[in-house]
Design an enzyme around this catalytic site. Structure first.
Site, PDB file in Angstrom:
ATOM      1  N   ASN A 215      -6.984   3.133   6.604  1.00 54.05           N
ATOM      2  CA  ASN A 215      -5.761   3.174   5.790  1.00 54.05           C
ATOM      3  C   ASN A 215      -5.857   4.296   4.761  1.00 54.05           C
ATOM      4  OD1 ASN A 215      -6.861   2.066   3.185  1.00 54.05           O
ATOM      5  ND2 ASN A 215      -7.329   0.353   4.551  1.00 54.05           N
ATOM      6  N   ALA A 279     -10.463  -2.604  -3.325  1.00 55.11           N
ATOM      7  CA  ALA A 279     -10.474  -1.985  -1.991  1.00 55.11           C
ATOM      8  C   ALA A 279      -9.211  -2.340  -1.219  1.00 55.11           C
ATOM      9  CB  ALA A 279     -11.704  -2.480  -1.224  1.00 55.11           C
ATOM     10  N   PRO A 311     -12.200 -11.343   7.321  1.00 57.36           N
ATOM     11  CA  PRO A 311     -12.342 -12.255   6.173  1.00 57.36           C
ATOM     12  C   PRO A 311     -11.584 -11.697   4.978  1.00 57.36           C
ATOM     13  CG  PRO A 311     -14.342 -10.962   6.497  1.00 57.36           C
ATOM     14  CD  PRO A 311     -13.457 -10.680   7.675  1.00 57.36           C
ATOM     15  N   ASP A 312     -11.062 -12.573   4.131  1.00 55.85           N
ATOM     16  CA  ASP A 312     -10.413 -12.123   2.885  1.00 55.85           C
ATOM     17  C   ASP A 312     -11.468 -12.166   1.780  1.00 55.85           C
ATOM     18  OD1 ASP A 312      -8.993 -12.044   0.395  1.00 55.85           O
ATOM     19  OD2 ASP A 312      -7.166 -12.339   1.589  1.00 55.85           O
ATOM     20  N   ILE A 313     -11.886 -11.011   1.339  1.00 60.38           N
ATOM     21  CA  ILE A 313     -13.002 -10.932   0.389  1.00 60.38           C
ATOM     22  C   ILE A 313     -12.590 -11.490  -0.967  1.00 60.38           C
ATOM     23  CG2 ILE A 313     -14.555  -9.293  -0.790  1.00 60.38           C
ATOM     24  CD1 ILE A 313     -14.014  -7.573   1.929  1.00 60.38           C
ATOM     25  N   PHE A 331      -5.999  -6.735  -6.681  1.00 57.34           N
ATOM     26  CA  PHE A 331      -4.854  -5.829  -6.726  1.00 57.34           C
ATOM     27  C   PHE A 331      -3.837  -6.332  -5.708  1.00 57.34           C
ATOM     28  CE2 PHE A 331      -5.345  -1.960  -9.265  1.00 57.34           C
ATOM     29  CZ  PHE A 331      -6.618  -2.155  -9.763  1.00 57.34           C
ATOM     30  N   LYS A 345       0.669 -13.796  -4.237  1.00 54.48           N
ATOM     31  CA  LYS A 345      -0.667 -13.412  -3.750  1.00 54.48           C
ATOM     32  C   LYS A 345      -1.753 -13.974  -4.673  1.00 54.48           C
ATOM     33  CE  LYS A 345      -0.566  -9.464  -1.404  1.00 54.48           C
ATOM     34  NZ  LYS A 345      -0.472  -8.019  -1.171  1.00 54.48           N
ATOM     35  N   LYS A 349      -4.562 -16.449  -3.237  1.00 53.14           N
ATOM     36  CA  LYS A 349      -5.971 -16.040  -3.136  1.00 53.14           C
ATOM     37  C   LYS A 349      -6.861 -16.726  -4.178  1.00 53.14           C
ATOM     38  CE  LYS A 349      -4.930 -11.777  -0.860  1.00 53.14           C
ATOM     39  NZ  LYS A 349      -5.636 -10.797  -0.056  1.00 53.14           N
TER      40      LYS A 349
HETATM   41  N1  CTP Z   1      -8.283  -8.150  -0.036  1.00 53.62           N
HETATM   42  C1  CTP Z   1      -9.543  -8.555   0.324  1.00 53.62           C
HETATM   43  N2  CTP Z   1      -9.829  -8.799   1.623  1.00 53.62           N
HETATM   44  C2  CTP Z   1      -8.876  -8.676   2.572  1.00 53.62           C
HETATM   45  C3  CTP Z   1      -7.574  -8.255   2.218  1.00 53.62           C
HETATM   46  C4  CTP Z   1      -7.306  -7.978   0.896  1.00 53.62           C
HETATM   47  O1  CTP Z   1     -10.403  -8.665  -0.552  1.00 53.62           O
HETATM   48  N3  CTP Z   1      -9.174  -8.931   3.836  1.00 53.62           N
HETATM   49  C5  CTP Z   1      -7.991  -7.943  -1.472  1.00 53.62           C
HETATM   50  C6  CTP Z   1      -7.691  -6.526  -1.882  1.00 53.62           C
HETATM   51  O2  CTP Z   1      -8.870  -5.865  -2.292  1.00 53.62           O
HETATM   52  C7  CTP Z   1      -6.736  -6.748  -3.043  1.00 53.62           C
HETATM   53  C8  CTP Z   1      -6.000  -8.018  -2.675  1.00 53.62           C
HETATM   54  O3  CTP Z   1      -6.825  -8.680  -1.731  1.00 53.62           O
HETATM   55  O4  CTP Z   1      -7.425  -7.014  -4.234  1.00 53.62           O
HETATM   56  C9  CTP Z   1      -4.642  -7.816  -2.079  1.00 53.62           C
HETATM   57  O5  CTP Z   1      -4.708  -6.865  -1.037  1.00 53.62           O
HETATM   58  P1  CTP Z   1      -3.352  -6.451  -0.319  1.00 53.62           P
HETATM   59  O6  CTP Z   1      -3.685  -5.446   0.752  1.00 53.62           O
HETATM   60  O7  CTP Z   1      -2.307  -6.094  -1.331  1.00 53.62           O
HETATM   61  O8  CTP Z   1      -2.875  -7.816   0.292  1.00 53.62           O
HETATM   62  P2  CTP Z   1      -3.164  -8.532   1.633  1.00 53.62           P
HETATM   63  O9  CTP Z   1      -4.036  -9.707   1.398  1.00 53.62           O
HETATM   64  O10 CTP Z   1      -3.642  -7.572   2.660  1.00 53.62           O
HETATM   65  O11 CTP Z   1      -1.712  -9.081   1.966  1.00 53.62           O
HETATM   66  P3  CTP Z   1      -0.458  -8.312   2.621  1.00 53.62           P
HETATM   67  O12 CTP Z   1      -1.028  -7.352   3.606  1.00 53.62           O
HETATM   68  O13 CTP Z   1       0.329  -9.392   3.241  1.00 53.62           O
HETATM   69  O14 CTP Z   1       0.282  -7.676   1.485  1.00 53.62           O
END
Ligand code: CTP
Length: 405
Positions: A215, A279, A311-313, A331, A345, A349
């Site tokens: 990205n 990130a 995974p969502d960190i 963020f 969000k 989260k």
């Molecule tokens: N983030 C994370 N791990 C992921 C996805 C996102 O830690 N797999 C964290 C990013 O670092 C940021 C926050 O989650 O702090 C939001 O990221 P963002 O890309 O805006 O949101 P997404 O969770 O990807 O949701 P969407 O794509 O639906 O907007």
């Protein structure tokens, strides 16, 4: 300026004035530093002498002005190594593109650059130059090199310049330079003893050994946050995807590529007092990464790539547990209904604060140097003005220090 009144009492500032039209402002800088109680000694570069005279600088600083690397008189009174070390800070103001390049290359071709190379004291640089010179890739690379070596910068600012152009390149205002000097010689360290975990940059998800999904994240905001937290005394672990950025000085950098590797590196870095997830993590990875390069056969339809959820960190770090950092900040990169999406969000989260930013193409946020964020917490929404990414980072680091105090 009242907040830093006499904050330089007893401090010795060594001011190097390089050759730019903004050199006349250095005369005011000498006076303002003296107002704060500092003793100021000055060195003029050869080019600096074209813009202000040794006489004017000597009269204002009430002392000798050093200009000549091979002055028998100066060397017999005090050698240049001693001269470079007897002050609390070396300040280069104005700093031209030329002196930045010589500093980055370690060139000691006149007294000023020799002193900079020989010093063991902190160095603060206040650049001033034409906008194109500032934005030139060579200057930006030199700035990145100097920052990675721990050189502090103040400015440049946006504005109209003597050359009738507009943009970044103007010398920071004198009170801002004084404030930066105070910050370097009297560093506040409210985060001393704290551990901060920061994620930055993109993640990269391989398709096969040569292709990947990535990205547009540059990592500039995350890296700036890591640097700002370190400047307040925190021990910082920066877990970063691939970026073109220099490592911030004094920060431990763990390089990863995929979201799964980023999560593993974050978990390995715990415990932490604060985690900031800046990130741009890929939401999906490739379900079956090909071991060999995918080959195309004439007439074949394009392949379909099956994705799998990453995974969502941020959510993982925010989940209750013995290792949850006291403060978790995320963020929310959005392109529409920014605040509403960001609030949802934050709730989803489980993080404490979320910084919502508009990353639609027209804002230039991705890859750019500025950011406009709204801080959303349990107590409400605080829209910040558009700021440089460094200023966003400094403001966030101050709030984190307050929250952890
Ligand atoms: N983030 C994370 N791990 C992921 C996805 C996102 O830690 N797999 C964290 C990013 O670092 C940021 C926050 O989650 O702090 C939001 O990221 P963002 O890309 O805006 O949101 P997404 O969770 O990807 O949701 P969407 O794509 O639906 O907007």
């Amino acid at each position: 300026m009242t907040d830093i009144e006499h904050m330089l009492a007893g401090k010795k500032v060594f001011l190097i004035i390089a050759g730019g039209i903004a050199a006349y402002k250095s005369l005011d800088l000498i006076r303002r530093l003296q107002d704060q109680g500092a003793t100021v000694r000055c060195c003029l570069t050869e080019n600096g002498k074209q813009f202000v005279t040794p006489m004017a600088v000597s009269a204002l600083s009430q002392g000798p002005v050093y200009t000549d690397q091979f002055s028998l008189k100066d060397e017999s009174e005090m050698g240049h190594i001693e001269l470079s070390r007897q002050s609390d800070i070396l300040v280069v103001a104005p700093a031209t593109a030329n002196i930045l390049a010589r500093m980055a290359a370690g060139i000691a071709d006149e007294l000023a650059t020799t002193l900079i190379l020989a010093t063991d004291k902190p160095v603060l640089v206040a650049p001033a130059m034409n906008v194109r010179m500032w934005l030139h890739a060579a200057t930006q690379a030199n700035v990145a090199t100097l920052k990675s070596r721990g050189i502090a910068f103040v400015g440049p600012e946006d504005g109209a310049m003597a050359c009738n152009e507009f943009g970044p390149g103007r010398l920071a205002e004198v009170p801002e330079i004084v404030k930066a000097i105070v910050g370097v010689v009297n560093p506040r360290r409210p985060l001393a003893g704290r551990h901060a975990l920061v994620t930055s940059g993109p993640t990269v998800e391989p398709i096969d050994p040569v292709r990947f999904i990535a990205n547009r994240s540059s990592g500039k905001q995350g890296h700036a946050i890591a640097a700002a937290l370190a400047a307040l005394g925190a021990r910082v672990t920066l877990v970063s995807g691939p970026t073109g950025l220099a490592d911030p000085a004094g920060v431990e950098v763990v390089r990863i590529e995929t979201a799964k590797q980023m999560l593993a590196a974050c978990e390995a870095a715990l415990p932490a007092d604060v985690a900031v997830c800046a990130a741009a993590v890929a939401d999906w990875g490739v379900a079956a990464v090909a071991g060999q390069k995918l080959k195309k056969q004439v007439g074949d339809p394009p392949p379909t790539i099956a994705l799998t959820a990453n995974p969502d960190i941020l959510a993982t770090l925010s989940a209750p547990g013995p290792h949850r950092p006291r403060l978790v900040v995320g963020f929310a990169a959005e392109t529409e209904t920014v605040v509403a999406h960001a609030k949802a969000k934050r709730a989803r989260k489980g993080c404490d604060w979320i910084l919502a930013n508009d990353v639609s193409a027209a804002t230039g946020t991705f890859g750019g140097d500025r950011n406009q964020v709204t801080l959303i917490s349990a107590t409400g929404c605080d829209p910040w003005p558009a700021l440089s990414k460094q200023a966003v980072a400094a403001r966030l680091a101050d709030l984190i220090a307050e929250a952890l105090s």
